[in-house]
Design a protein around this motif. Structure first.
Motif, PDB file in Angstrom:
ATOM      1  N   THR A   1       0.810  -1.225   0.000  1.00 21.11           N
ATOM      2  CA  THR A   1       0.000   0.000   0.000  1.00 21.11           C
ATOM      3  C   THR A   1       0.839   1.269   0.000  1.00 21.11           C
ATOM      4  O   THR A   1       0.313   2.345  -0.301  1.00 21.11           O
ATOM      5  N   ARG A   2       2.161   1.198   0.307  1.00 25.05           N
ATOM      6  CA  ARG A   2       2.902   2.438   0.566  1.00 25.05           C
ATOM      7  C   ARG A   2       4.276   2.488  -0.090  1.00 25.05           C
ATOM      8  O   ARG A   2       5.114   3.301   0.289  1.00 25.05           O
ATOM      9  N   LEU A   3       4.566   1.659  -1.069  1.00 24.64           N
ATOM     10  CA  LEU A   3       5.852   1.731  -1.745  1.00 24.64           C
ATOM     11  C   LEU A   3       5.964   3.016  -2.577  1.00 24.64           C
ATOM     12  O   LEU A   3       4.976   3.700  -2.827  1.00 24.64           O
ATOM     13  N   ARG A   4       7.197   3.324  -3.019  1.00 28.40           N
ATOM     14  CA  ARG A   4       7.362   4.403  -3.983  1.00 28.40           C
ATOM     15  C   ARG A   4       6.606   4.042  -5.266  1.00 28.40           C
ATOM     16  O   ARG A   4       6.584   2.870  -5.687  1.00 28.40           O
ATOM     17  N   ALA A   5       6.033   5.029  -5.912  1.00 34.06           N
ATOM     18  CA  ALA A   5       5.221   4.780  -7.106  1.00 34.06           C
ATOM     19  C   ALA A   5       6.021   4.112  -8.220  1.00 34.06           C
ATOM     20  O   ALA A   5       5.487   3.309  -8.988  1.00 34.06           O
ATOM     21  N   ASP A   6       7.362   4.412  -8.295  1.00 33.74           N
ATOM     22  CA  ASP A   6       8.162   3.873  -9.390  1.00 33.74           C
ATOM     23  C   ASP A   6       8.820   2.532  -9.058  1.00 33.74           C
ATOM     24  O   ASP A   6       9.571   1.993  -9.880  1.00 33.74           O
ATOM     25  N   MET A   7       8.535   1.970  -7.882  1.00 30.61           N
ATOM     26  CA  MET A   7       9.159   0.713  -7.470  1.00 30.61           C
ATOM     27  C   MET A   7       8.486  -0.471  -8.161  1.00 30.61           C
ATOM     28  O   MET A   7       7.277  -0.657  -8.071  1.00 30.61           O
TER      29      MET A   7
END
Length: 506
Positions: A482-488
């Motif tokens: 739910t909270r990773l970096r968007a580009d990961m």
């Protein structure tokens, strides 16, 4: 005399796991030594495979005076409870504040601690220590290879130095490296330039093993890049089960100049990126894995070892799921052993019944993992143990283990190591302490992902990885992020979290 304050606080947090870490878990230690304070710290960590042990040995050679605060670790689990974190953090910070004149501070940390109230447990400790010691005193940290290194950790530490082996047979060696770097800082009276790179894809832990490719070659190149101009360089593949934006593999380099540090970090980052596809290996289902193991064992002279990777207590599992036990029995496996299934109620029942008795149990399966349940069956109590033994293999390195009341239970021709406290099965002694000789089995199922390889590679005909239900999916894309970096990218060559988390179109 040079005076160095020291302390340690280790926890690897799987934010998806079923059970949180309490203060008592750090007091007990689990697979680590029990909590130790003051001078007892030096005795408790002496000559074992932990960072603190190596640092102290090098410091004593250098003639430094050490000011010990506290050292503790708890088995990987879900979040560290707030009160546990604050109590231990206060012991470290207050101990340093009360130490008087110091020349430096060394901390033995993990690097992937998430608490109930903090995403970045280590970054916060380092910030608090830095406020106490000021900006000029050297602060050197040893970290686990699975650290999720954050900008705050980089900012507050003068050096972060990570293990280079998985299985972690170099924890003490990393402490020694930290001491040597401390000596370099003290002798040169200078700071090194820092370079920090976070990579854009998660790496499943089964393929972070440094005994196999691609990590084997990556770490050889990393070591070759160190020099007088780049005294320390680290690659932490990360712990891919912590749901916060800085969950990521990372590279961190220290150089005489910024150009030196940047060049080293960029070289390793490019090398890792070129191997992205290789970080996604084959995982067997339980039935596939057992049938494959039985086929190999039919012509083998050594056991086939199966990693029950998703219930690895070293990654936050409770070490009590029964999927692999069911597969062994359903496929008619013989001369097989599995461990450790942690179930204190069943262990107590075995002790109450006595050796040689047959008891009916609902074994394991009590942690509420979807797709898992207790295994109902009749078991023969073959041997009993108080759970205390030495684990002499290269990972635990002679640590005193205490799994509480334990037993070897047999059902059919499958033997089960049952314990009352969790520690991943990474040492042959974890079979032997209940009378199972691992080298005489055809199939061994270890609740571990990689650490077991250090002691089991020499006795294994083959090692395979199976994915039975558990708290740590072998496929990082299977976790409900739910909270990773968007580009990961949520797995090697997989979708980015930003794409993965978008609402699907109907």
């Amino acid at each position: 005399m040079t005076r160095i304050a020291i302390g340690g606080f280790l926890h690897e947090t799987n934010t998806f796991a079923p059970t949180k870490a309490t203060y008592q878990d750090f007091v007990n230690g689990g697979g680590w030594p029990a909590m130790s304070r003051g001078p007892e710290l030096l005795k408790a960590t002496h000559n074992i495979n932990v960072g603190m042990s190596g640092f102290v040995a090098e410091a004593e050679k250098a003639g430094w005076e050490l000011v010990p605060t506290v050292w503790c670790g708890a088995s990987p689990s879900a979040h560290v409870r707030e009160d546990a974190y604050e109590r231990v953090a206060a012991m470290i910070v207050d101990g340093i504040a009360a130490a008087g004149d110091l020349d430096g501070v060394y901390l033995d940390l993990h690097g992937a601690m998430v608490t109930e109230h903090l995403d970045d447990g280590e970054g916060e400790i380092l910030a608090r220590v830095r406020r106490v010691i000021g900006k000029d005193l050297p602060l050197v940290i040893s970290l686990d290879l699975h650290a999720n290194v954050t900008p705050a950790m980089m900012e507050h530490a003068d050096a972060l130095i990570a293990y280079r082996t998985y299985p972690h047979i170099d924890m003490a060696d990393t402490g020694r490296a930290a001491a040597r770097h401390m000596g370099l800082l003290l002798g040169s009276h200078q700071r090194f330039a820092k370079a920090f790179r976070q990579l854009p894809f998660l790496i499943p832990i089964s393929w972070q093993c440094t005994d196999i490719e691609p990590c084997k070659s990556i770490y050889l190149k990393l070591a070759a890049l160190e020099s007088d101009d780049v005294p320390t360089l680290s690659f932490a593949p990360g712990f891919p089960a912590a749901d916060f934006p800085d969950c990521a593999p990372a590279i961190f380099a220290y150089g005489k100049t910024q150009a030196d540090a940047d060049a080293a970090a960029n070289t390793i980052a490019a090398l890792i990126a070129s191997h992205e596809t290789e970080f996604d290996g084959r995982i067997f289902t339980p039935d596939e894995g057992v049938r494959h193991a039985m086929s190999v064992a039919a012509r083998a002279t050594k056991p086939v070892v199966i990693a029950d990777t998703q219930d690895n207590p070293g990654a936050g599992g409770d070490s009590d799921t029964t999927g692999m036990l069911r597969a062994l029995l359903a496929n008619g496996a013989t001369k097989a052993a599995i461990g450790v299934i942690v179930d204190p109620v069943s262990a107590d029942a075995a002790h109450a019944a006595g050796q040689g008795k047959t008891i009916t149990l609902a074994l394991g399966g009590k942690s509420g993992i979807p797709g898992d349940a207790p295994f109902q069956g009749d078991f023969v109590v073959e041997t009993l143990s108080d759970g205390r033994f030495i684990a002499p293999g290269p990972y635990f390195g002679g640590s005193q283990m205490d799994l509480g009341p334990s037993a070897c239970l047999r059902i059919g021709d499958v033997r089960v190591v049952v314990g009352s406290r969790k520690a991943q099965l990474a040492d042959q002694a974890m079979f032997r302490f209940v009378g199972i000789e691992p080298t005489e089995q055809s199939i061994l199922v270890n609740k571990s992902s990689v650490h077991f390889r250090a002691d089991f590679d020499p006795i294994a005909e083959e090692i395979i990885v199976c994915a039975a239900p558990g708290a740590m999916p072998a496929d990082t894309a299977a976790l409900p992020w739910t909270r990773l970096r968007a580009d990961m990218r949520i797995k090697p060559n997989g979708p980015t979290f930003g794409d993965f988390s978008k609402p699907s179109k109907t």
